[in-house]
Design an enzyme around this catalytic site. Structure first.
Site, PDB file in Angstrom:
ATOM      1  N   GLY A   9      -2.296   1.875  -6.717  1.00 22.50           N
ATOM      2  CA  GLY A   9      -2.965   0.905  -6.022  1.00 22.50           C
ATOM      3  C   GLY A   9      -4.561   1.555  -5.917  1.00 22.50           C
ATOM      4  O   GLY A   9      -4.594   1.282  -4.396  1.00 22.50           O
ATOM      5  N   GLY A  12      -7.672  -1.199  -4.440  1.00 21.04           N
ATOM      6  CA  GLY A  12      -7.622  -2.150  -3.570  1.00 21.04           C
ATOM      7  C   GLY A  12      -8.534  -1.742  -2.042  1.00 21.04           C
ATOM      8  O   GLY A  12      -9.146  -0.949  -2.356  1.00 21.04           O
ATOM      9  N   GLN A  13      -7.788  -2.624  -1.559  1.00 21.31           N
ATOM     10  CA  GLN A  13      -9.023  -2.379  -0.345  1.00 21.31           C
ATOM     11  C   GLN A  13      -9.965  -0.979   0.499  1.00 21.31           C
ATOM     12  O   GLN A  13     -10.370  -0.507   0.136  1.00 21.31           O
ATOM     13  CB  GLN A  13      -8.870  -3.228   1.045  1.00 21.31           C
ATOM     14  N   ASP A  35      -4.235   1.654 -11.186  1.00 22.89           N
ATOM     15  CA  ASP A  35      -3.842   0.802 -10.775  1.00 22.89           C
ATOM     16  C   ASP A  35      -3.743  -0.166 -12.343  1.00 22.89           C
ATOM     17  O   ASP A  35      -3.074   0.472 -12.913  1.00 22.89           O
ATOM     18  CB  ASP A  35      -4.981   0.257 -10.295  1.00 22.89           C
ATOM     19  N   ILE A  36      -3.276  -1.248 -11.990  1.00 21.49           N
ATOM     20  CA  ILE A  36      -2.315  -2.122 -12.890  1.00 21.49           C
ATOM     21  C   ILE A  36      -3.282  -2.723 -13.840  1.00 21.49           C
ATOM     22  O   ILE A  36      -3.062  -3.365 -15.038  1.00 21.49           O
ATOM     23  CB  ILE A  36      -1.390  -3.507 -12.599  1.00 21.49           C
ATOM     24  N   TYR A 143       6.213  -9.023   4.577  1.00 20.18           N
ATOM     25  CA  TYR A 143       5.490  -7.820   4.465  1.00 20.18           C
ATOM     26  C   TYR A 143       6.014  -6.700   5.586  1.00 20.18           C
ATOM     27  O   TYR A 143       6.115  -6.122   5.461  1.00 20.18           O
ATOM     28  CB  TYR A 143       3.643  -8.508   4.778  1.00 20.18           C
ATOM     29  N   LYS A 147       7.713  -3.466   5.140  1.00 17.95           N
ATOM     30  CA  LYS A 147       7.287  -2.419   5.703  1.00 17.95           C
ATOM     31  C   LYS A 147       8.180  -1.654   6.963  1.00 17.95           C
ATOM     32  O   LYS A 147       8.250  -0.591   6.917  1.00 17.95           O
ATOM     33  CB  LYS A 147       5.881  -2.634   6.603  1.00 17.95           C
ATOM     34  N   ILE A 173      -7.855  -4.256   8.513  1.00 14.97           N
ATOM     35  CA  ILE A 173      -9.037  -2.636   8.298  1.00 14.97           C
ATOM     36  C   ILE A 173     -10.672  -3.541   7.844  1.00 14.97           C
ATOM     37  O   ILE A 173     -10.294  -3.899   7.713  1.00 14.97           O
ATOM     38  CB  ILE A 173      -8.481  -1.847   7.195  1.00 14.97           C
TER      39      ILE A 173
END
Length: 319
Positions: A9, A12-13, A35-36, A143, A147, A173
């Site tokens: 990943g 991502g951000q 990543d994908i 989500y 987690k 973030i």
């Protein structure tokens, strides 16, 4: 021993900025980004890059063996707001990817794992102010559920199979380098873009919604710090509370007005308001500060100055 790192990943951000930081520390050849897709060309062209589906155990294992990986940062996830639109996709990605990496560590293909948790593990029954490390957790989002469950599995794999798993509960973030990725705290990034391009912003949260936030540089620092800490100092193997500052949209807008006096903000709360209302207003991260000497650097005013400076340069370059 220099770690040989795989970031899953990486586009991502958080993953993208983490990739650059780890390459700066350990060298380009020792940090494999994956990543994908090839959509983030800055990451793809900056070093070794592999296409890896986080839900494909075999693909991860092949990449680990090919590059002699001993450390994995699992950054792939569907975040809170997007997860509410696609609950089963969020569950499948967030949980399957974690099991794949934990099982690779259990089988000794890798030695160390970083997996990010989130303040989304907390819910409406959690104490709002100075939320403790150990407290009630009844998350209200898919989500958050993934987690919370993930934290329990991380601790289980550490206790049962001696997997060296390390984790922090990220707050919101804030970053100027990448666009937000579908989270409830995204307003705190979008507002800076709109302040520069439109001089106005319509916020999807109410003006007095206080949430824990953090500048990206501090988030990356915390991630690097916990992964480089001595094993004996990482005493919590579910996930550490992590905090820097808390503020409301109104307080954030006021710091922007100091730099852009004609900036205006309006409020039109949507479905993300209910998510934000279920989260803490401030976090007690004293365990992280005591165990591995976590310290944040950036205040809200610092963040605003950094965001407006760098985004201003970015938009000027696009003209």
């Amino acid at each position: 021993m220099t770690p040989k790192i795989l970031i899953i990943g990486a586009c991502g951000q958080i993953g993208s900025e983490l990739t650059f930081k780890l390459r700066e520390i350990y060298g380009d050849k020792n940090v494999i980004a994956s990543d994908i897709s090839y959509t983030n060309l800055e990451i793809v062209n900056s070093g070794i890059f592999e296409i890896v589906d986080a839900q494909d155990y075999s693909a991860i294992k092949v990449c680990v063996e090919k590059h002699h990986i001993n450390t994995v940062y699992l950054m792939a996830a569907i975040l809170s707001a997007t997860g509410e639109k696609y609950p089963m996709k969020a569950w499948d990605l967030n949980m399957n990817s974690l099991f794949h990496v934990l099982n690779l560590a259990k089988a000794k293909f890798i030695q160390k794992v970083f997996w990010p948790s989130s303040i989304a593990v907390f819910g409406s029954t959690t104490p709002k102010e100075n939320t403790p490390q150990f407290t009630v957790m009844e998350p209200s989002t898919v989500y958050g559920i993934t987690k919370q469950v993930g934290e329990r599995w991380c601790e289980y794999y550490h206790n049962k199979y001696a997997v060296d798993i390390r984790s922090v509960r990220y707050p919101g973030i804030i970053s100027w380098k990448t666009m937000p990725g579908g989270g409830t705290t995204d307003y705190a990034v979008e507002i800076y873009h709109k302040a520069i391009t439109d001089k106005k912003y319509e916020c999807f949260l109410t003006e007095d919604t206080a949430l824990p936030m953090m500048f990206m540089d501090d988030a990356i620092k915390a991630t690097v710090d916990i992964m480089s800490a001595d094993d004996k100092d990482v005493k919590i193997r579910s996930s550490y509370n992590l905090s820097a500052i808390s503020f409301t949209p109104k307080e954030l807008a006021e710091t922007i007005k100091k730099e852009i006096p004609d900036f205006k903000i309006t409020y039109n709360p949507d479905f993300r308001q209910a998510i934000a209302d279920s989260w803490p207003k401030s976090i007690d991260d004293s365990n992280a500060r005591e165990d591995w000497n976590w310290k944040h650097k950036f205040s809200l005013q610092d963040i605003t100055k950094e965001m407006l400076k760098h985004l201003g340069e970015k938009y000027n370059n696009q003209l």
